[in-house]
Design a protein around this motif. Sequence first.
Motif, PDB file in Angstrom:
ATOM      1  N   CYS A 213       0.834  -1.209   0.000  1.00 37.07           N
ATOM      2  CA  CYS A 213       0.000   0.000   0.000  1.00 37.07           C
ATOM      3  C   CYS A 213       0.867   1.257   0.000  1.00 37.07           C
ATOM      4  O   CYS A 213       0.527   2.258  -0.648  1.00 37.07           O
ATOM      5  CB  CYS A 213      -0.933  -0.010   1.208  1.00 37.07           C
ATOM      6  SG  CYS A 213      -2.288  -1.207   1.075  1.00 37.07           S
ATOM      7  N   ALA A 214       1.991   1.207   0.717  1.00 38.34           N
ATOM      8  CA  ALA A 214       2.904   2.349   0.728  1.00 38.34           C
ATOM      9  C   ALA A 214       3.511   2.559  -0.659  1.00 38.34           C
ATOM     10  O   ALA A 214       3.680   3.704  -1.111  1.00 38.34           O
ATOM     11  CB  ALA A 214       4.004   2.128   1.761  1.00 38.34           C
ATOM     12  N   ILE A 215       3.822   1.465  -1.349  1.00 37.94           N
ATOM     13  CA  ILE A 215       4.342   1.564  -2.718  1.00 37.94           C
ATOM     14  C   ILE A 215       3.303   2.223  -3.620  1.00 37.94           C
ATOM     15  O   ILE A 215       3.614   3.111  -4.426  1.00 37.94           O
ATOM     16  CB  ILE A 215       4.719   0.163  -3.247  1.00 37.94           C
ATOM     17  CG1 ILE A 215       5.944  -0.369  -2.499  1.00 37.94           C
ATOM     18  CG2 ILE A 215       4.985   0.207  -4.756  1.00 37.94           C
ATOM     19  CD1 ILE A 215       6.229  -1.834  -2.761  1.00 37.94           C
ATOM     20  N   LEU A 220       1.199   7.001  -6.891  1.00 31.69           N
ATOM     21  CA  LEU A 220      -0.141   7.304  -7.390  1.00 31.69           C
ATOM     22  C   LEU A 220      -0.128   8.280  -8.559  1.00 31.69           C
ATOM     23  O   LEU A 220      -1.017   8.249  -9.413  1.00 31.69           O
ATOM     24  CB  LEU A 220      -1.014   7.871  -6.265  1.00 31.69           C
ATOM     25  CG  LEU A 220      -1.597   6.864  -5.272  1.00 31.69           C
ATOM     26  CD1 LEU A 220      -2.434   7.586  -4.233  1.00 31.69           C
ATOM     27  CD2 LEU A 220      -2.424   5.800  -5.977  1.00 31.69           C
ATOM     28  N   ALA A 221       0.848   9.161  -8.615  1.00 29.25           N
ATOM     29  CA  ALA A 221       0.893  10.148  -9.698  1.00 29.25           C
ATOM     30  C   ALA A 221       1.183   9.512 -11.053  1.00 29.25           C
ATOM     31  O   ALA A 221       0.945  10.130 -12.096  1.00 29.25           O
ATOM     32  CB  ALA A 221       1.939  11.215  -9.391  1.00 29.25           C
ATOM     33  N   ASP A 222       1.683   8.280 -11.050  1.00 22.40           N
ATOM     34  CA  ASP A 222       1.998   7.571 -12.290  1.00 22.40           C
ATOM     35  C   ASP A 222       0.725   6.956 -12.859  1.00 22.40           C
ATOM     36  O   ASP A 222       0.187   5.996 -12.307  1.00 22.40           O
ATOM     37  CB  ASP A 222       3.036   6.486 -12.006  1.00 22.40           C
ATOM     38  CG  ASP A 222       3.445   5.712 -13.258  1.00 22.40           C
ATOM     39  OD1 ASP A 222       2.924   6.033 -14.357  1.00 22.40           O
ATOM     40  OD2 ASP A 222       4.268   4.790 -13.132  1.00 22.40           O
ATOM     41  N   ALA A 233       8.167  -3.891  -7.270  1.00 22.50           N
ATOM     42  CA  ALA A 233       8.741  -3.041  -6.225  1.00 22.50           C
ATOM     43  C   ALA A 233       8.733  -3.739  -4.872  1.00 22.50           C
ATOM     44  O   ALA A 233       9.608  -3.499  -4.029  1.00 22.50           O
ATOM     45  CB  ALA A 233       7.972  -1.726  -6.141  1.00 22.50           C
ATOM     46  N   ALA A 234       7.750  -4.617  -4.658  1.00 21.94           N
ATOM     47  CA  ALA A 234       7.647  -5.335  -3.385  1.00 21.94           C
ATOM     48  C   ALA A 234       8.477  -6.615  -3.375  1.00 21.94           C
ATOM     49  O   ALA A 234       8.624  -7.255  -2.325  1.00 21.94           O
ATOM     50  CB  ALA A 234       6.187  -5.666  -3.090  1.00 21.94           C
ATOM     51  N   GLY A 235       8.994  -7.008  -4.547  1.00 25.09           N
ATOM     52  CA  GLY A 235       9.816  -8.205  -4.624  1.00 25.09           C
ATOM     53  C   GLY A 235       9.031  -9.497  -4.572  1.00 25.09           C
ATOM     54  O   GLY A 235       9.537 -10.524  -4.100  1.00 25.09           O
TER      55      GLY A 235
END
Length: 318
Positions: A213-215, A220-222, A233-235
């Motif tokens: 959720c932090a990722i 969010l702007a993307d 990103a979370a692996g």
Amino acid sequence: MVGGQSARIASTGHAWNSIINDAFGQVALRTREGMPFFGRFRHVPIAGLAVAEVASSNEEAIRTRRHIARDDEEAFAFVLLREGELEIEQYGRSLLLRADCFTLLDLGAPYRLAHGRRTDLMALTIPAGFLRTAMVAPQRRVLEVFPATGGIGRISADLLHALAAEGAAIPEKLATAYAQRLTDMFCMLADHRAGESRGTLSATQDRLYDRCCAIIDNRLADADLDPAQVAAAAGISVRALHQLFQKAGQSVGLQIKLRRLDRGRRMLLDPARKSETIKMIALSCGFRSQQHFSTLFGQTYGCSPGAARRGGLPAANG
């Protein structure tokens, strides 16, 4: 000010039925024959939310799908029982709510409430679209019990008491922002009670969920953000990501959309961003166009972004 509070008293079941229908949506209400009846109701609107104090001697209220079809809006209610015992049935579950406890009720789904002796309760009614951006799958929390005898539960109970007494004094220009913060606080009450996990997540999965959720929040702007990017990103694999969010009660795509909408709503309500156009806010939240943002915003909150900025978020039932 946000609007005047209203107080009503009923000495018959018929009059009480009218009061409850106005406040919480259509129900079939019965009182015990041969027993004297007394009901007292006070209502304080705060932007799209409403705080109610309800005391009655006895009643049974049943809300069916036929009743729901007559109402225009869906809402949830955090119910705090101050005195007595209250039987509640919803979603195939049953609960005997006791004094000094909260629970969550879905006003957009059938339910039954009953008590044979005096009860005194308070309720915070929140539009469903408003609540769903701050709480993952609120229907999962329906009829959970949140104690109000200490900690955040006690703070929440004291706040409801204060709002019932002084909520009408909140300046109108601050009411919408205050309603958002109030919603966030009561979602914290439910999240705190849920413990260290969401749904059936283990502690390890819960930490991974928070990381994902932090990722999402950081990207969010993307406008091209998708589950594959979050998983990378979370692996973890995309499949593992989908399974994780499914166990938490919401899909990855829906979580991204709701977080974008919530950020957009917060930006609209932020006085420091008053000079930013709705298009600028939409693009900064990852929407490809103002039209797309406005369409989804209206579907979720029941009003346009412009109306929300002017303090026109939808009212709860009643």
